[in-house]
Design a protein around this motif. Sequence first.
Motif, PDB file in Angstrom:
ATOM      1  N   ARG A   1      62.279  62.936 -12.156  1.00  0.00           N
ATOM      2  CA  ARG A   1      62.332  64.218 -11.427  1.00  0.00           C
ATOM      3  C   ARG A   1      62.166  65.394 -12.389  1.00  0.00           C
ATOM      4  NH1 ARG A   1      67.819  62.860  -8.217  1.00  0.00           N
ATOM      5  NH2 ARG A   1      66.989  62.179  -6.211  1.00  0.00           N
TER       6      ARG A   1
ATOM      7  N   SER B   1      59.099  70.892   1.657  1.00  0.00           N
ATOM      8  CA  SER B   1      60.490  71.273   1.466  1.00  0.00           C
ATOM      9  C   SER B   1      61.350  70.031   1.193  1.00  0.00           C
ATOM     10  CB  SER B   1      60.990  72.012   2.707  1.00  0.00           C
ATOM     11  OG  SER B   1      62.230  72.600   2.431  1.00  0.00           O
ATOM     12  N   ARG B   2      61.072  68.951   1.921  1.00  0.00           N
ATOM     13  CA  ARG B   2      61.835  67.706   1.717  1.00  0.00           C
ATOM     14  C   ARG B   2      61.544  67.140   0.331  1.00  0.00           C
ATOM     15  NH1 ARG B   2      60.733  62.545   2.230  1.00  0.00           N
ATOM     16  NH2 ARG B   2      58.704  62.875   3.210  1.00  0.00           N
TER      17      ARG B   2
ATOM     18  N   ASP C   1      63.393  69.045  -2.192  1.00  0.00           N
ATOM     19  CA  ASP C   1      64.783  68.578  -2.202  1.00  0.00           C
ATOM     20  C   ASP C   1      64.902  67.301  -3.032  1.00  0.00           C
ATOM     21  OD1 ASP C   1      65.518  70.640  -0.573  1.00  0.00           O
ATOM     22  OD2 ASP C   1      65.591  69.444   1.273  1.00  0.00           O
TER      23      ASP C   1
ATOM     24  N   GLY D   1      64.968  67.821  -6.593  1.00  0.00           N
ATOM     25  CA  GLY D   1      66.099  68.595  -7.098  1.00  0.00           C
ATOM     26  C   GLY D   1      65.696  69.947  -7.662  1.00  0.00           C
TER      27      GLY D   1
ATOM     28  N   THR E   1      65.523  73.780  -8.316  1.00  0.00           N
ATOM     29  CA  THR E   1      66.518  74.851  -8.162  1.00  0.00           C
ATOM     30  C   THR E   1      65.964  75.905  -7.204  1.00  0.00           C
ATOM     31  OG1 THR E   1      65.584  76.174  -9.949  1.00  0.00           O
ATOM     32  CG2 THR E   1      67.254  74.543 -10.565  1.00  0.00           C
TER      33      THR E   1
ATOM     34  N   ARG F   1      62.072  76.862  -6.617  1.00  0.00           N
ATOM     35  CA  ARG F   1      61.456  76.831  -5.277  1.00  0.00           C
ATOM     36  C   ARG F   1      60.789  78.169  -4.968  1.00  0.00           C
ATOM     37  NH1 ARG F   1      63.955  72.716  -1.444  1.00  0.00           N
ATOM     38  NH2 ARG F   1      62.856  73.968   0.092  1.00  0.00           N
TER      39      ARG F   1
ATOM     40  N   ALA G   1      66.130  76.343  -0.381  1.00  0.00           N
ATOM     41  CA  ALA G   1      66.318  74.946   0.028  1.00  0.00           C
ATOM     42  C   ALA G   1      66.712  74.868   1.494  1.00  0.00           C
ATOM     43  CB  ALA G   1      67.390  74.300  -0.839  1.00  0.00           C
ATOM     44  N   SER G   2      66.107  73.865   2.188  1.00  0.00           N
ATOM     45  CA  SER G   2      66.472  73.650   3.589  1.00  0.00           C
ATOM     46  C   SER G   2      67.808  72.931   3.661  1.00  0.00           C
ATOM     47  CB  SER G   2      65.384  72.823   4.295  1.00  0.00           C
ATOM     48  OG  SER G   2      65.097  71.667   3.537  1.00  0.00           O
ATOM     49  N   SER G   3      67.854  71.778   3.039  1.00  0.00           N
ATOM     50  CA  SER G   3      69.117  71.035   2.924  1.00  0.00           C
ATOM     51  C   SER G   3      68.996  70.174   1.692  1.00  0.00           C
ATOM     52  CB  SER G   3      69.340  70.164   4.147  1.00  0.00           C
ATOM     53  OG  SER G   3      68.297  69.242   4.277  1.00  0.00           O
ATOM     54  N   ARG G   4      69.976  70.206   0.827  1.00  0.00           N
ATOM     55  CA  ARG G   4      69.867  69.453  -0.418  1.00  0.00           C
ATOM     56  C   ARG G   4      70.088  67.978  -0.156  1.00  0.00           C
ATOM     57  NH1 ARG G   4      69.507  72.348  -5.137  1.00  0.00           N
ATOM     58  NH2 ARG G   4      69.029  70.296  -5.939  1.00  0.00           N
ATOM     59  N   ALA G   5      69.253  67.149  -0.837  1.00  0.00           N
ATOM     60  CA  ALA G   5      69.363  65.699  -0.661  1.00  0.00           C
ATOM     61  C   ALA G   5      70.662  65.228  -1.306  1.00  0.00           C
ATOM     62  CB  ALA G   5      68.188  65.018  -1.323  1.00  0.00           C
TER      63      ALA G   5
END
Lengths: 347, 59
Positions: free
Chosen positions: A127, A322-323, A326, A329, A331, A335, A343-347
């Motif tokens: 990553r 967006s996914r 996520d 990772g 920041t 982004r 971020a939409s929702s962090r994994a």
Amino acid sequence: MSSSRCACCILSSSFPSITFDDQGVCSYCRDQTAGLSIDTAIERARAQVKELFEHRHQPYDAIVCNSGGKDSSYTLMLAVQKYGLRILSFTLDNGFLAPAAFDNIRKVTDALGVEQLTYRPSLPFFRRVIRATATKPIYREKTLMRISAGCNACISLVNTMAVRIALEKEIPIILAGFTLGQIPTNAIIFRNHFRFLAESREESLARLTEAVGHEVENYYDIPGRVLDRVASYPHSVNLLCLETLREEEIVAKVEAIGWRKPTGVDGCSSNCELNTFNNYVHERRLGFSPYEWELSLLVRKGLMSRAEALSKIEDNPVERLSRLADGLGLTGEERVGLGLGVASSRA
Amino acid sequence: MDRSLIDQGIIDSFGLVEITGFIEQEFRVKIREEDMTREAFGSMNKMARFVSARVEMGT
């Protein structure tokens, strides 16, 4: 893409050093007869492959870099069925391969009776590498003419691991599923002299190490004590370049032994979800798709229509970005820098 | 002509492969593994000297 494109191929006006004539035909289409002709290079490579494959080895004649995509699956088929080679199939699991790609690897290797070796690097490390390629200038413009920075980082890792395995197991040939356009015409077959070629990678590896840390050397380098003992480096061979098949014919061939096109990938990939992110970053930074060069060559050779090529690069599902961000990772700052919003929702 | 094509950003690793392939094809010289060094391919002048020596030797 707001830039205009060549009237014959799909290269856009953002492509490096491109010019257009009065008919809107690009300089690359006009100059395609210059230098070593593709047909000459293919004939030369065919003769070299014939000579190279005459000698058989134990326990393997060749290692195949198998991503689970259609091209490497067909390369595996060719190696086993056309050339009768004993193969070790090698996959680098980068953490972003489509689930169906693993099904395809199992089905194809089982159908061909081939041993499979899968290697998964540290996901946090990988990553960081992809984030570095997305946010920093790691590779030079020349390299990025034919591949995105993220894909280049991944494929360099595949190549290093394949050379390591080949040296360790004394396998004399590394087969990959590159097509003409992805590689230069006289790189269909070449001696993969790791130490000689390493010089050309020093600068980019230094930049990657600065961004990611010294762990880079563990993955992208081969220790000098290992290279000092090498009597002969393996040959790299791209068998697909010797075939004259349209994409749908390749798909039909591999489907006959169980391969199925995955969902969740863009029009230019048949195995990796991360491709969409790498394409996005490349186009945003340089203004052209990393697939324009490869697909334009297929268009010039009559193996793909211009409309088909355009539809492939336009099949870029940005809603998945967006996914993917996520999953990498990224920041909030990274982004925003990449135009991906928060971020939409962090994994 | 004495500067490295790599350092100048003119070629990458595939560029090195292209150049060695081109030299073998164009000048009909065989490039052996031990020839693949910075000393032989580090710059245009070094490549010219390498090719010239090999052509003279007839290999």
